[in-house]
Design an enzyme around this catalytic site. Structure first.
Site, short mmCIF file in Angstrom:
data_model
loop_
_atom_site.label_atom_id
_atom_site.label_comp_id
_atom_site.label_asym_id
_atom_site.label_seq_id
_atom_site.Cartn_x
_atom_site.Cartn_y
_atom_site.Cartn_z
N CYS A 1 -1.46 -2.70 11.64
CA CYS A 1 -1.89 -3.07 10.29
C CYS A 1 -1.05 -4.24 9.75
O CYS A 1 0.11 -4.06 9.41
CB CYS A 1 -1.73 -1.83 9.40
SG CYS A 1 -1.88 -2.13 7.63
N CYS B 1 0.73 -3.70 6.43
CA CYS B 1 1.84 -2.76 6.60
C CYS B 1 3.09 -3.51 7.06
O CYS B 1 4.20 -3.26 6.57
CB CYS B 1 1.50 -1.69 7.63
SG CYS B 1 0.10 -0.65 7.18
#
Length: 147
Positions: free
Chosen positions: A32, A35
Protein backbone atom coordinates in the site's frame (compact mmCIF):
# COMPACT_ATOMS: atom_id res chain seq x y z
CA UNK A 1 8.70 2.14 26.26
CA UNK A 2 9.37 1.43 22.60
CA UNK A 3 8.15 3.93 20.05
CA UNK A 4 5.50 1.53 18.79
CA UNK A 5 4.67 -2.14 19.07
CA UNK A 6 4.52 -4.39 16.03
CA UNK A 7 1.52 -6.61 16.74
CA UNK A 8 2.29 -10.24 15.86
CA UNK A 9 -0.83 -11.89 17.29
CA UNK A 10 -4.21 -11.25 18.85
CA UNK A 11 -2.58 -12.04 22.19
CA UNK A 12 0.06 -9.33 21.63
CA UNK A 13 -2.67 -6.80 20.96
CA UNK A 14 -4.79 -7.85 23.93
CA UNK A 15 -1.77 -7.56 26.21
CA UNK A 16 -0.94 -4.09 24.91
CA UNK A 17 -4.54 -2.90 25.27
CA UNK A 18 -4.72 -4.13 28.86
CA UNK A 19 -1.61 -2.15 29.84
CA UNK A 20 -2.55 1.26 28.40
CA UNK A 21 -5.56 3.51 28.71
CA UNK A 22 -5.38 4.49 25.02
CA UNK A 23 -3.83 2.77 22.02
CA UNK A 24 -3.49 4.15 18.51
CA UNK A 25 -3.18 1.40 15.90
CA UNK A 26 -1.91 1.76 12.33
CA UNK A 27 -3.42 -0.96 10.12
CA UNK A 28 -1.21 -1.13 7.03
CA UNK A 29 -0.07 -3.39 4.19
CA UNK A 30 3.34 -3.77 2.54
CA UNK A 31 1.82 -3.23 -0.94
CA UNK A 32 0.00 0.00 0.00
CA UNK A 33 1.75 3.22 -1.19
CA UNK A 34 -0.17 5.57 1.18
CA UNK A 35 0.75 3.23 4.07
CA UNK A 36 4.43 3.59 3.19
CA UNK A 37 4.10 7.35 2.84
CA UNK A 38 2.49 7.90 6.25
CA UNK A 39 4.64 5.35 8.16
CA UNK A 40 7.47 7.78 9.05
CA UNK A 41 4.93 10.31 10.32
CA UNK A 42 3.20 7.72 12.51
CA UNK A 43 6.53 6.44 13.83
CA UNK A 44 7.70 9.98 14.68
CA UNK A 45 4.44 10.73 16.47
CA UNK A 46 4.76 7.47 18.38
CA UNK A 47 8.29 8.36 19.51
CA UNK A 48 7.06 11.78 20.69
CA UNK A 49 3.80 10.77 22.38
CA UNK A 50 3.98 7.17 23.63
CA UNK A 51 3.57 7.17 27.39
CA UNK A 52 3.84 3.98 29.42
CA UNK A 53 0.46 3.01 30.85
CA UNK A 54 -1.28 5.90 29.16
CA UNK A 55 -0.89 6.04 25.36
CA UNK A 56 0.58 3.25 23.24
CA UNK A 57 1.14 3.04 19.51
CA UNK A 58 0.95 -0.16 17.47
CA UNK A 59 1.26 -1.26 13.87
CA UNK A 60 -0.64 -4.20 12.39
CA UNK A 61 0.29 -5.64 8.99
CA UNK A 62 -3.16 -6.70 7.79
CA UNK A 63 -1.76 -9.45 5.57
CA UNK A 64 0.37 -10.97 8.34
CA UNK A 65 -2.35 -10.59 11.01
CA UNK A 66 -5.70 -11.06 9.25
CA UNK A 67 -7.43 -12.12 12.47
CA UNK A 68 -6.60 -8.77 14.09
CA UNK A 69 -7.78 -6.85 11.00
CA UNK A 70 -10.97 -8.92 10.96
CA UNK A 71 -11.64 -8.19 14.64
CA UNK A 72 -11.88 -4.49 13.79
CA UNK A 73 -13.45 -4.94 10.33
CA UNK A 74 -10.58 -3.21 8.58
CA UNK A 75 -11.37 -2.83 4.89
CA UNK A 76 -9.16 0.12 3.90
CA UNK A 77 -5.47 0.81 4.35
CA UNK A 78 -4.17 2.68 6.05
CA UNK A 79 -6.71 2.83 8.85
CA UNK A 80 -5.84 4.27 12.24
CA UNK A 81 -7.92 3.36 15.27
CA UNK A 82 -7.96 5.00 18.67
CA UNK A 83 -8.97 2.52 21.34
CA UNK A 84 -9.67 3.15 24.99
CA UNK A 85 -8.65 -0.16 26.51
CA UNK A 86 -10.41 -2.44 23.99
CA UNK A 87 -13.18 -0.10 22.84
CA UNK A 88 -12.83 1.72 19.52
CA UNK A 89 -13.34 5.45 20.09
CA UNK A 90 -12.27 7.03 16.79
CA UNK A 91 -11.07 5.97 13.34
CA UNK A 92 -9.18 7.64 10.52
CA UNK A 93 -9.10 6.11 7.05
CA UNK A 94 -6.38 7.28 4.71
CA UNK A 95 -2.92 8.78 5.11
CA UNK A 96 -3.91 12.00 6.88
CA UNK A 97 -1.26 13.28 9.31
CA UNK A 98 -3.47 16.07 10.70
CA UNK A 99 -6.24 13.60 11.53
CA UNK A 100 -3.77 11.23 13.24
CA UNK A 101 -2.48 14.16 15.32
CA UNK A 102 -6.10 14.87 16.29
CA UNK A 103 -6.43 11.30 17.60
CA UNK A 104 -3.38 11.90 19.78
CA UNK A 105 -4.68 15.25 21.04
CA UNK A 106 -8.04 13.67 21.88
CA UNK A 107 -6.41 10.76 23.75
CA UNK A 108 -4.07 13.05 25.69
CA UNK A 109 -6.88 15.38 26.75
CA UNK A 110 -9.16 12.53 27.78
CA UNK A 111 -6.32 10.73 29.57
CA UNK A 112 -5.38 13.90 31.47
CA UNK A 113 -9.00 14.47 32.50
CA UNK A 114 -9.27 17.66 30.46
CA UNK A 115 -12.56 18.82 29.08
CA UNK A 116 -13.08 18.47 25.35
CA UNK A 117 -15.15 21.39 24.09
CA UNK A 118 -18.32 20.83 22.07
CA UNK A 119 -16.54 22.24 19.01
CA UNK A 120 -13.56 19.90 19.50
CA UNK A 121 -15.84 16.92 20.06
CA UNK A 122 -17.64 17.72 16.82
CA UNK A 123 -14.32 17.88 14.94
CA UNK A 124 -13.16 14.64 16.54
CA UNK A 125 -16.44 12.90 15.74
CA UNK A 126 -15.90 13.67 12.05
CA UNK A 127 -12.75 11.55 12.18
CA UNK A 128 -14.93 8.47 12.40
CA UNK A 129 -16.04 9.00 8.84
CA UNK A 130 -12.70 9.00 7.24
CA UNK A 131 -10.02 11.69 7.78
CA UNK A 132 -10.17 12.89 4.23
CA UNK A 133 -7.26 13.79 2.12
CA UNK A 134 -4.50 11.27 1.99
CA UNK A 135 -5.92 8.46 -0.08
CA UNK A 136 -5.89 4.80 0.74
CA UNK A 137 -6.74 1.38 -0.56
CA UNK A 138 -9.90 -0.65 0.00
CA UNK A 139 -10.44 -4.33 -0.29
CA UNK A 140 -13.60 -5.56 -2.02
CA UNK A 141 -14.02 -9.32 -2.19
CA UNK A 142 -10.27 -9.81 -2.41
CA UNK A 143 -9.75 -7.09 -5.03
CA UNK A 144 -7.84 -4.00 -4.00
CA UNK A 145 -9.05 -0.62 -5.20
CA UNK A 146 -7.52 2.80 -4.68
CA UNK A 147 -9.73 5.39 -2.97
Amino acid sequence: MAKYVAVNSVGDLDSLLSKHEYTIIDFWATWCPPCKAIAPVFEKLASEHATSGKIAFAKVDVDAQPQVAKRYQISAMPTFLLLQRSEVKKAVRGANAAAIKSLITYARKKNDGQEVSEEEEKAYSQLEFGGGGGGGYRTHGGTVKST
